[in-house]
Design a protein around this motif. Structure first.
Motif, mmCIF file in Angstrom:
data_model
loop_
_atom_site.group_PDB
_atom_site.id
_atom_site.type_symbol
_atom_site.label_atom_id
_atom_site.label_comp_id
_atom_site.label_asym_id
_atom_site.label_seq_id
_atom_site.Cartn_x
_atom_site.Cartn_y
_atom_site.Cartn_z
ATOM 1 N N SER A 1 -4.727 6.436 -47.150
ATOM 2 C CA SER A 1 -4.590 5.510 -46.026
ATOM 3 C C SER A 1 -4.075 4.159 -46.490
ATOM 4 O O SER A 1 -3.168 3.569 -45.875
ATOM 5 C CB SER A 1 -5.938 5.355 -45.314
ATOM 6 O OG SER A 1 -6.443 6.607 -44.907
ATOM 7 N N THR B 1 -2.791 21.119 -40.322
ATOM 8 C CA THR B 1 -3.317 20.019 -41.127
ATOM 9 C C THR B 1 -2.696 20.083 -42.520
ATOM 10 O O THR B 1 -2.150 21.099 -42.935
ATOM 11 C CB THR B 1 -4.841 20.097 -41.227
ATOM 12 O OG1 THR B 1 -5.212 21.381 -41.744
ATOM 13 C CG2 THR B 1 -5.476 19.921 -39.865
ATOM 14 N N ALA C 1 -0.266 12.033 -31.122
ATOM 15 C CA ALA C 1 -1.401 11.976 -32.041
ATOM 16 C C ALA C 1 -2.718 12.214 -31.314
ATOM 17 O O ALA C 1 -3.587 12.959 -31.795
ATOM 18 C CB ALA C 1 -1.429 10.619 -32.756
ATOM 19 N N MET D 1 -5.528 15.296 -31.918
ATOM 20 C CA MET D 1 -6.960 15.063 -32.166
ATOM 21 C C MET D 1 -7.822 15.711 -31.091
ATOM 22 O O MET D 1 -8.859 16.307 -31.382
ATOM 23 C CB MET D 1 -7.229 13.557 -32.219
ATOM 24 C CG MET D 1 -6.517 12.831 -33.353
ATOM 25 S SD MET D 1 -6.790 11.028 -33.267
ATOM 26 C CE MET D 1 -5.633 10.457 -34.529
ATOM 27 N N TRP E 1 -12.597 15.698 -37.213
ATOM 28 C CA TRP E 1 -11.961 14.425 -37.549
ATOM 29 C C TRP E 1 -11.244 14.481 -38.902
ATOM 30 O O TRP E 1 -10.524 13.543 -39.258
ATOM 31 C CB TRP E 1 -12.994 13.311 -37.564
ATOM 32 C CG TRP E 1 -12.433 11.945 -37.336
ATOM 33 C CD1 TRP E 1 -12.483 10.880 -38.188
ATOM 34 C CD2 TRP E 1 -11.748 11.470 -36.171
ATOM 35 N NE1 TRP E 1 -11.868 9.782 -37.640
ATOM 36 C CE2 TRP E 1 -11.401 10.117 -36.396
ATOM 37 C CE3 TRP E 1 -11.365 12.063 -34.970
ATOM 38 C CZ2 TRP E 1 -10.707 9.359 -35.464
ATOM 39 C CZ3 TRP E 1 -10.688 11.297 -34.035
ATOM 40 C CH2 TRP E 1 -10.363 9.973 -34.287
ATOM 41 N N THR F 1 -6.259 15.605 -40.734
ATOM 42 C CA THR F 1 -5.127 14.691 -40.910
ATOM 43 C C THR F 1 -3.837 15.452 -41.206
ATOM 44 O O THR F 1 -3.854 16.564 -41.719
ATOM 45 C CB THR F 1 -5.397 13.711 -42.064
ATOM 46 O OG1 THR F 1 -5.773 14.456 -43.225
ATOM 47 C CG2 THR F 1 -6.513 12.754 -41.709
ATOM 48 N N ARG F 2 -2.727 14.809 -40.890
ATOM 49 C CA ARG F 2 -1.407 15.338 -41.247
ATOM 50 C C ARG F 2 -0.861 14.518 -42.408
ATOM 51 O O ARG F 2 -1.303 13.392 -42.638
ATOM 52 C CB ARG F 2 -0.446 15.237 -40.055
ATOM 53 C CG ARG F 2 -0.465 16.465 -39.149
ATOM 54 C CD ARG F 2 -1.797 16.689 -38.476
ATOM 55 N NE ARG F 2 -1.787 17.882 -37.638
ATOM 56 C CZ ARG F 2 -2.866 18.367 -37.046
ATOM 57 N NH1 ARG F 2 -4.042 17.790 -37.195
ATOM 58 N NH2 ARG F 2 -2.787 19.464 -36.304
ATOM 59 N N THR G 1 -2.480 9.363 -38.132
ATOM 60 C CA THR G 1 -3.652 10.148 -38.542
ATOM 61 C C THR G 1 -4.185 9.698 -39.896
ATOM 62 O O THR G 1 -5.401 9.649 -40.098
ATOM 63 C CB THR G 1 -3.305 11.644 -38.592
ATOM 64 O OG1 THR G 1 -2.235 11.862 -39.526
ATOM 65 C CG2 THR G 1 -2.902 12.157 -37.225
ATOM 66 N N GLN H 1 -7.728 8.219 -38.863
ATOM 67 C CA GLN H 1 -8.746 9.153 -39.335
ATOM 68 C C GLN H 1 -9.140 8.872 -40.784
ATOM 69 O O GLN H 1 -10.290 9.055 -41.162
ATOM 70 C CB GLN H 1 -8.236 10.586 -39.184
ATOM 71 C CG GLN H 1 -8.058 11.004 -37.731
ATOM 72 C CD GLN H 1 -7.460 12.396 -37.594
ATOM 73 O OE1 GLN H 1 -6.294 12.597 -37.916
ATOM 74 N NE2 GLN H 1 -8.241 13.340 -37.120
#
Length: 512
Positions: free
Chosen positions: A30, A123, A307, A311, A344, A347-348, A386, A390
Motif C-alpha cells: 500500500s 484476487t 471497486a 468488494m 476484505w 485485493t487486486r 484496493t 483494503q
C-alpha cells in the motif's frame, strides 16, 4: 542508459519505502503504491509504461513460487472446498457483475466491459501474500485467502481469453469450447507443474553444492512458467503447483546450510521484486491517465463504482459461504469475523495489471480496439484503490476481529515444540547408551546439550526470559571481542567470517 537509470531509481525508491513500511508497521504494498503515485504525479517525471512481458515473465514467476512454497499442504487439504467455490464461482460472478456495472456507468462497449470484468475478477496472490505475511492470521485463514488467490488464475485466464476473443473478433462462444480451454489451462498447468517439481526434486537430491542449489531454486519458477506457456497451458498454475509440491518436501532435499542460504537469497529477491512492482503500479497510473481523451473525464467515479462492486460481490459470496460451512461443520460462533477478514483480503494487484497490459491494440480487422486506454486506466485505478483502501485497513480489521494469533500463543507453541524435539533426542541417545554403541564421554556431552535445550524451552513456557536476555548480552560481548581480535590482526578475514556466521546463527536461534 535511460532505462538502466529508471530501474536503479525504482530499486532505490522501492527499497527506501519498503524499509520505512517495515519500521512503521505499515503494509508495504500500500505504501509503495502511494509513493509511486506521488512520484508519478511530480512535474517533469516521464511517463512509465510497463510491458506485459516484464511483469508476466520477469516478476510473476519467482513471486508466485515464493508464495506457493509458504503454503501449508496440510491446511490446504482442509480448505479445498471453499477455495474451489471462491476460485471458480466467485470469479465468474465477479466478472459478470463488473461487466454489467462497467457497461452501465462507462462508455465501454459491452464486449470491452466484460474484458474489464475478466481482468479484475480474481484476487492477486502477490498482493494477498505480501499483505498477509505480517498479520498473524490463523493458519487456516491464511491458507484460505492465499490458496484462493493462487488457484483462481485458471478461471480468470479462461474468462479473459474468451472476453478478448469476442472483443477482437466478435466470435461465437460455445460452452464446450470454454470448458475444454479451462481443462487445458488448469489441468495442463497442474500436470506440468507437478512434472517440473518431480524433476527438480530428483536433481536437488543429488546436489550438495550451495551455489548450484541456489541457481536451481532461482531457475525453477521460470522453467515451469515458460514450459507451461509454450505448451499453451497456464504458466501461473504450473508455477503454483511446482511451489506447493517443492515447498512441502524442501526440508528433505537439502541440508541446513543450504536451506539458510536459499532462504536469504529468496528473501532478497522477493523483497526487491515486490517493492519494485508495487511502485510501478503507482508510477504507471498518471501516464495512463494522460493518454485518455478529454471525453473520459469521469473515470475516477467509474473506477470507484467498479471497486465497490468487487468488494460488495465478494462479501455477498464469502459471508453466506462461511455461514454454510459453520452449519455443516459446527464451527465457532466467531466465523463471521473470519468471513469479514476473508472478504476484505481480496485485493487486486500484479496479475490483473499484467492481464490488462496484454489486451491487444487492434481487432482482427485492423481497427483499433475501442476504449482500450479506458480499460487500462480503470483496471489500474481499481488495483490502486484496493491496495490502498483494503491494504491500510486490513490490519486494523484483523486486530478488531480478535482472530489474530497472540505473540504469547506463538511463543508457547514454539517452546513446546522445542521441548518435545529435545526429548526425542534424549530418548534416542539413551537407547544408544544402553547399546553401548557410543563412548560414554560423547553420550554425556550430548546429553548435557539436549537437557540444556529442554531447560531453556521450559523456561520459555514458564515465562522466564532472563536466560535469553543474558545470552544476547553475551553474544554482543563475543561479537565485540571477535572484532577486536580482527582489528588487532590476530585472526584472518576468513576466520572472522566463519566465527561471525556461527554467532549469527546462534543469535537467530534465540528468536525475537
Amino acid at each position: 542508459m535511460r532505462s538502466v537509470g529508471t530501474v536503479l531509481f525504482l530499486v532505490v525508491l522501492a527499497t527506501v519505502v519498503a524499509t520505512g513500511a517495515r519500521r512503521w508497521r505499515i503494509p508495504a504494498p500500500s505504501l509503495l503504491v502511494v509513493a509511486g503515485l506521488v512520484v508519478g504525479l511530480a512535474p517533469g517525471v516521464p511517463d512509465i509504461h510497463v510491458t506485459p512481458e516484464i511483469i508476466g515473465l520477469v516478476v510473476l514467476p519467482p513471486l508466485l513460487y515464493a508464495s506457493a512454497e509458504e503454503m501449508s499442504w496440510r491446511e490446504l487439504r482442509l480448505v479445498w472446498k471453499p477455495v474451489t467455490v471462491l476460485a471458480v464461482g466467485l470469479v465468474l460472478f465477479s466478472a459478470a457483475a463488473v461487466g454489467a456495472v462497467a457497461s452501465a456507468v462507462t462508455p465501454l462497449p459491452l464486449t470491452m466491459a466484460f474484458v474489464l470484468g475478466a481482468v479484475l475478477a480474481s484476487t492477486d496472490p502477490v498482493a494477498v501474500t505480501a499483505l498477509g505475511r505480517r498479520l498473524s492470521l490463523p493458519p487456516r485463514v491464511q491458507v484460505l485467502v492465499q490458496a484462493e488467490s493462487l488457484f483462481n488464475d485458471a478461471t480468470s485466464l479462461v474468462l479473459f481469453r474468451v472476453a478478448v476473443s469476442v472483443a477482437v473478433a466478435s466470435g461465437a462462444v460455445t460452452w464446450p469450447g470454454v470448458g475444454g480451454e479451462f481443462a487445458l489451462l488448469a489441468g495442463g498447468g497442474c500436470a506440468l507443474g507437478a512434472a517440473v517439481a518431480g524433476a527438480v526434486a530428483l536433481i536437488r537430491r543429488r546436489t550438495e553444492d550451495p551455489v548450484l542449489e541456489t541457481v536451481i531454486a532461482l531457475v525453477t519458477p521460470y522453467a515451469s512458467y515458460v514450459l507451461a506457456e509454450s505448451l499453451h497451458t497456464s504458466g501461473v498454475t504450473a508455477v503454483v503447483v511446482t511451489g506447493v509440491v517443492l515447498g512441502g518436501t524442501g526440508q528433505r532435499l537439502t541440508n541446513a546450510r543450504i536451506r539458510l542460504q536459499l532462504h536469504a537469497v529468496y528473501g532478497t529477491v522477493v523483497f526487491l521484486l515486490e517493492s519494485v512492482v508495487f511502485s510501478l503500479i503507482g508510477l504507471e497510473l498518471p501516464g495512463l491517465i494522460r493518454d485518455l481523451s478529454n471525453a473520459d473525464g469521469l473515470w475516477p467515479l467509474q473506477a470507484l463504482a467498479v471497486a465497490v462492486t468487487l468488494m460488495t460481490v465478494r462479501m455477498l459470496w464469502v459471508f453466506p459461504l462461511s455461514a454454510a460451512l459453520q452449519r455443516k461443520n459446527g464451527g465457532p460462533e466467531s466465523s463471521w469475523r473470519v468471513a469479514a477478514v476473508t472478504s476484505w483480503a481480496g485485493t487486486r494487484g500484479v496479475v490483473p495489471l499484467a492481464a490488462a497490459l496484454s489486451i491487444p491494440l487492434a481487432a482482427d480487422d485492423g481497427t483499433p480496439l475501442p476504449q482500450r486506454e479506458l480499460v487500462l486506466v480503470l483496471a489500474t485505478s481499481v488495483v490502486v484503490v484496493t491496495l490502498i483502501v483494503q491494504g491500510f485497513t486490513l490490519a486494523p480489521l484483523v486486530r478488531r476481529s480478535g482472530i489474530a494469533l497472540e505473540p504469547a500463543h506463538t511463543r508457547r507453541e514454539e517452546a513446546e515444540a522445542r521441548s518435545g524435539i529435545a526429548g526425542a533426542g534424549l530418548r534416542h541417545l539413551e537407547q544408544l547408551a544402553d547399546l553401548e554403541a557410543v563412548p560414554d564421554v560423547v553420550v554425556d556431552r550430548l546429553r548435557r546439550q539436549l537437557r540444556t535445550r529442554q531447560d531453556h524451552a521450559r523456561e520459555r513456557l514458564d515465562g522466564d526470559d532472563s536466560y535469553w536476555e543474558l545470552r544476547r548480552d553475551l553474544i554482543a560481548v563475543e561479537n565485540a571481542e571477535l572484532q577486536r581480535l580482527y582489528d588487532s590482526n590476530r585472526i584472518s578475514e576468513t576466520t572472522r567470517r566463519r566465527i561471525q556466521r556461527s554467532l549469527d546463527l546462534e543469535e537467530a536461534g534465540l528468536g525475537e
